[in-house]
Write a protein that holds these residues in place. Structure first.
Motif, PDB file in Angstrom:
ATOM      1  N   THR A 159     -15.850   4.958  16.359  1.00 36.10           N
ATOM      2  CA  THR A 159     -14.861   6.041  17.936  1.00 36.10           C
ATOM      3  C   THR A 159     -15.348   7.474  17.126  1.00 36.10           C
ATOM      4  N   CYS A 160     -14.340   7.546  15.479  1.00 39.99           N
ATOM      5  CA  CYS A 160     -14.593   8.735  15.349  1.00 39.99           C
ATOM      6  C   CYS A 160     -15.867   9.755  14.549  1.00 39.99           C
ATOM      7  N   GLY A 161     -16.544   8.711  14.193  1.00 39.41           N
ATOM      8  CA  GLY A 161     -17.644   9.134  13.372  1.00 39.41           C
ATOM      9  C   GLY A 161     -18.149  10.254  13.640  1.00 39.41           C
ATOM     10  N   SER A 162     -18.106  11.081  15.075  1.00 38.07           N
ATOM     11  CA  SER A 162     -19.035  11.733  15.439  1.00 38.07           C
ATOM     12  C   SER A 162     -18.448  12.753  16.295  1.00 38.07           C
ATOM     13  N   PHE A 163     -16.816  12.433  15.548  1.00 36.52           N
ATOM     14  CA  PHE A 163     -15.872  13.858  16.123  1.00 36.52           C
ATOM     15  C   PHE A 163     -16.193  15.246  15.575  1.00 36.52           C
ATOM     16  N   GLN A 164     -15.792  15.905  16.089  1.00 40.08           N
ATOM     17  CA  GLN A 164     -15.769  17.296  15.846  1.00 40.08           C
ATOM     18  C   GLN A 164     -14.070  17.496  16.539  1.00 40.08           C
ATOM     19  N   LYS A 221     -14.173   6.893  31.715  1.00 40.45           N
ATOM     20  CA  LYS A 221     -14.704   6.690  29.933  1.00 40.45           C
ATOM     21  C   LYS A 221     -14.053   5.469  29.718  1.00 40.45           C
ATOM     22  N   ALA A 222     -14.432   4.528  28.958  1.00 40.18           N
ATOM     23  CA  ALA A 222     -14.330   3.703  28.125  1.00 40.18           C
ATOM     24  C   ALA A 222     -12.923   4.142  26.894  1.00 40.18           C
ATOM     25  N   CYS A 223     -13.002   5.199  26.666  1.00 42.04           N
ATOM     26  CA  CYS A 223     -11.648   5.569  25.318  1.00 42.04           C
ATOM     27  C   CYS A 223     -11.362   6.738  26.008  1.00 42.04           C
ATOM     28  N   THR A 224     -10.520   7.217  24.173  1.00 41.91           N
ATOM     29  CA  THR A 224     -10.258   8.422  24.291  1.00 41.91           C
ATOM     30  C   THR A 224      -9.996   9.182  22.704  1.00 41.91           C
ATOM     31  N   ARG A 225     -10.374   9.988  22.635  1.00 44.11           N
ATOM     32  CA  ARG A 225     -10.722  10.721  21.548  1.00 44.11           C
ATOM     33  C   ARG A 225      -9.779  12.286  21.634  1.00 44.11           C
ATOM     34  N   ALA A 226      -8.845  11.938  21.208  1.00 47.22           N
ATOM     35  CA  ALA A 226      -7.798  13.134  20.763  1.00 47.22           C
ATOM     36  C   ALA A 226      -7.986  14.504  19.688  1.00 47.22           C
ATOM     37  N   HIS A 227      -7.684  15.261  20.154  1.00 49.94           N
ATOM     38  CA  HIS A 227      -7.203  16.380  19.224  1.00 49.94           C
ATOM     39  C   HIS A 227      -5.470  16.558  18.795  1.00 49.94           C
ATOM     40  N   VAL A 228      -5.839  15.245  17.637  1.00 50.74           N
ATOM     41  CA  VAL A 228      -3.604  15.966  17.755  1.00 50.74           C
ATOM     42  C   VAL A 228      -3.732  16.341  16.035  1.00 50.74           C
ATOM     43  N   PRO A 229      -2.647  17.049  15.414  1.00 47.94           N
ATOM     44  CA  PRO A 229      -2.198  17.590  14.489  1.00 47.94           C
ATOM     45  C   PRO A 229      -2.431  15.886  13.369  1.00 47.94           C
ATOM     46  N   ALA A 230      -2.612  16.444  12.203  1.00 47.11           N
ATOM     47  CA  ALA A 230      -2.809  14.906  11.282  1.00 47.11           C
ATOM     48  C   ALA A 230      -1.624  14.466  11.439  1.00 47.11           C
ATOM     49  N   ALA A 231      -0.628  14.897  11.448  1.00 45.68           N
ATOM     50  CA  ALA A 231       0.975  14.635  10.708  1.00 45.68           C
ATOM     51  C   ALA A 231       1.312  13.671  12.022  1.00 45.68           C
ATOM     52  N   VAL A 245      -6.462  23.269  18.022  1.00 42.90           N
ATOM     53  CA  VAL A 245      -4.780  22.865  16.870  1.00 42.90           C
ATOM     54  C   VAL A 245      -4.770  22.520  15.446  1.00 42.90           C
ATOM     55  N   ASP A 246      -3.019  22.867  15.061  1.00 40.10           N
ATOM     56  CA  ASP A 246      -3.876  22.737  12.887  1.00 40.10           C
ATOM     57  C   ASP A 246      -4.119  21.845  12.340  1.00 40.10           C
ATOM     58  N   ASN A 247      -4.767  21.897  11.964  1.00 42.29           N
ATOM     59  CA  ASN A 247      -4.745  20.871  10.805  1.00 42.29           C
ATOM     60  C   ASN A 247      -5.537  19.338  11.708  1.00 42.29           C
ATOM     61  N   ALA A 248      -6.636  19.465  12.719  1.00 45.93           N
ATOM     62  CA  ALA A 248      -6.727  18.576  14.129  1.00 45.93           C
ATOM     63  C   ALA A 248      -7.803  17.228  13.318  1.00 45.93           C
ATOM     64  N   THR A 249      -6.924  16.328  13.917  1.00 46.17           N
ATOM     65  CA  THR A 249      -8.035  14.841  13.710  1.00 46.17           C
ATOM     66  C   THR A 249      -8.319  14.263  14.817  1.00 46.17           C
TER      67      THR A 249
END
Length: 640
Positions: A334-339, A396-406, A345-349
């Motif tokens: 899911t997240c391998g191609s995530f940019q 879509k079938a799923c969600t990828r959210a840009h969120v702070p690592a904390a 977003v600070d320290n986004a993951t």
């Protein structure tokens, strides 16, 4: 000196967005709209054997002397099930510990004879045992009724527990005035009743009660789970008579499970057995409060959005399934191609949903919609995070959210912790409940971010553009058609996010270089941020350059007065102790152009208004015009 005579006004109504603009606010979650939750609750009707079980009264007994030849016992329950949800997973009020100890609490919501279950509790009330004396013709000559209630709380950590039992004599007639009640408990394989009798020698008259505890234990081995049921027997007679056999007996309709299989036993670790009612689905609880308020922040907000907007609604419409193995592979899928959008977003993951810790996770990232949850006093604004997208795609079938690592770390720790606390085994289903404390009042501009805005700190920024015939009009040959920066707006909250430096061949940049070389060689030029870098304004990425216009470095950009003068006023105001966490500044910068062909503004008009959470407002500054001239002499306006 270029004359500033007559200029085109970039209006405050929405202007055309740049083709490279990729962010927009699409949805909002007010924390006050999140309902409180309580443990899921389900019910089961107690099954009893029909009819009476009778035996002759003893010769010379008091009952025989009164004319009774038979003593009969029957168990009666109500056939009306309690009102409950279809799945049993709706939030309900939770019983108090004292109520559970008294055998009431959640059981008061159920009809007599209906067992009520939560993940770690079970109880029943209104089990009626009727004792009847009959003469030689079968005619009733006396009867008495006992009401039984039991309740137990299962240990999330541990494998021994008590069940509280209360018996009350509710009525009597004829030759029956007093009843003797002897209660015994048992359980099936996988469990041992370590204390079977809650009391000894109880003789009751109408209105009297007796109560006590019975106890159980189970000893699952590491990695093992044991399922079993509890059962009960009540021996009831008149005082001094022999106990009736057969007697009143019944079983708990649902199984109890004790296990030591939540942890990864293959990796060792400390034993952590516990017990649950497995038919009541576990629920992971997360708070959409910011991490600073002990919540799971942007990650929980993203999960909530996905639950309510994607068709499967995992953990809300459909249960999720824990999967211990393959978590890293599902995360990578899911997240391998995530940019990550670190510029927003600070320290986004990447916070994926469905979770990689669930069997339903691991969907191809290309099938996911990217979102950016951003907290603005009292709720979350959701922005499009997908490059090249015109809005958040809910198909879509799923969600990828840009969120702070904390925030992601807090959510993953809560997920793992609740797997243990709720005793969710491998391949076991669970729900996800996202909650929050009531929202607070907030500034007007924080309440409804406009379309095509993007998150910044605890506020938002919106840049617009308008078309222009040539991106540079004085070059040879003139440049191609493009867009020039138009109205820039920001809602500046208490927490500001640092923007990015200015860069790139922005509209009018080559025109500015030619003008400077011809009129003031060696004088510094700049790409002026409309929304300042110190206020969160962008300038480095393609699509962010609609926040930039060519200007003199010393003049419109810096100096006194300059754009910097008013930018600093806004930056200073949000740091004031009187500026509350739910206050904001509505900040607007409008480039003023000479005409529709201009690629460089004659200057900018700046306005800022302080908006309070209580609904009041006051100007910080109003329609301050900063000309695009050199500092110190006011000469050489770059505007064309």
């Amino acid at each position: 000196m270029a004359a500033a005579v007559g200029f085109s006004t970039a209006g405050v109504s929405p202007a055309a967005a740049s083709p490279a603009e990729t962010r927009s606010v699409a949805d909002r979650l007010n924390l006050a709209d999140l309902p409180p939750t309580a443990p899921a609750r389900e019910t089961s009707l107690l099954a009893t054997a029909p009819g009476e079980r009778c035996q002759p009264t003893a010769t010379h007994s008091k009952a025989r002397r009164s004319g009774a030849t038979q003593a009969c016992v029957s168990v009666r329950t109500s056939r009306r099930p309690a009102r409950a949800t279809a799945t049993g997973r709706a939030p309900q009020a939770s019983p108090s510990p004292s109520a559970l100890a008294a055998g009431t609490g959640s059981c008061t919501l159920a009809a007599p004879g209906v067992y009520t279950y939560e993940r770690f509790q079970y109880c029943v009330r209104g089990v009626e045992v009727l004792y009847t004396l009959r003469d030689s013709n079968g005619r009733e000559i006396g009867s008495g009724a006992l009401d039984i209630a039991t309740s137990a709380s299962l240990p999330a950590q541990g494998t021994t527990w008590n069940e509280h039992v209360t018996t009350t004599m509710t009525r009597a007639s004829g030759q029956v005035t007093t009843l003797s009640a002897k209660f015994r408990s048992a359980c099936s394989a996988g469990c041992k009743a370590t204390k079977t009798a809650p009391w000894f020698g109880a003789n009751l008259t109408v209105g009297q009660s007796v109560n006590g505890d019975v106890s159980y234990a189970s000893t699952p081995a590491a990695g093992q789970q044991l399922d079993f049921t509890t059962s009960y027997t009540l021996y009831v007679t008149t005082p001094g008579a022999q106990a009736t056999d057969p007697n009143a007996s019944w079983s708990n309709p649902r199984k109890i499970r004790c296990d030591d299989a939540v942890r990864d036993t293959g990796a060792g670790g400390t034993a952590s057995p516990g017990c649950v009612v497995p038919s009541v689905m576990a629920a992971v609880e997360m708070s959409a409060e910011p991490v600073s308020s002990s919540g799971q922040g942007a990650a929980a907000a993203a999960y909530h959005w996905a639950q309510r907007n994607l068709s499967d609604g995992w953990g809300f419409k459909k249960p999720l399934t824990r999967a211990k193995s393959g978590v890293a592979d599902r995360k990578s899928a899911t997240c391998g191609s995530f940019q990550a959008r670190d510029d927003l977003v600070d320290n986004a993951t990447c916070a994926e949903f469905p979770f990689a810790a669930a069997r339903e996770g691991g969907k191809d990232g290309a099938l996911c919609t990217d979102i950016i949850p951003n907290y603005s006093s009292g709720g979350w604004d959701y922005y499009d995070g997908s490059a090249g997208s015109s809005g958040i795609d809910t198909g879509k079938a799923c969600t990828r959210a840009h969120v702070p690592a904390a925030d992601l770390d807090a959510a993953e720790q809560k997920l793992a912790g609740d797997f243990t606390a709720q005793r969710v085994l491998d391949a076991e289903q669970f729900d996800l409940n996202v909650t929050a404390a009531p929202a607070q009042a907030q500034a007007t501009c924080l309440q409804d971010p406009p379309a095509r805005s993007f998150p910044s700190g605890t506020g938002w920024i919106r840049n617009t553009t308008e078309p222009v015939d040539q991106r540079n009009k004085t070059t040879n040959p003139p440049g191609p058609a493009g867009h020039r920066a138009s109205v820039a707006q920001a809602c500046l909250g208490k927490t500001l996010k640092r923007g990015t430096a200015a860069a790139g061949d922005i509209t009018g940049w080559q025109d500015a270089q030619l003008f400077a070389a011809a009129n003031s060689p060696g004088t510094g030029l700049a790409r002026c941020h409309l929304i300042a870098n110190i206020l969160g304004g962008k300038g480095s990425r393609v699509g962010d350059q609609n926040n930039l216009v060519p200007c003199w470095q010393f003049g419109m950009n810096t100096g006194t007065p300059s754009m910097r003068t008013y930018e600093y006023m806004a930056q200073t105001e949000v740091k004031e102790p009187t500026f509350g966490p739910n206050d904001a500044i509505f900040y607007e910068v409008i480039p003023r152009y000479k005409d529709v062909t201009s690629t460089i503004p004659l200057g900018v008009e700046m306005t800022a208004r302080i908006e309070r959470a209580n609904g009041t407002s006051q100007p910080l500054f109003h329609e301050e015009f900063i000309p695009n001239t050199q500092g110190g002499n006011g000469l050489y306006n770059l505007g064309n």
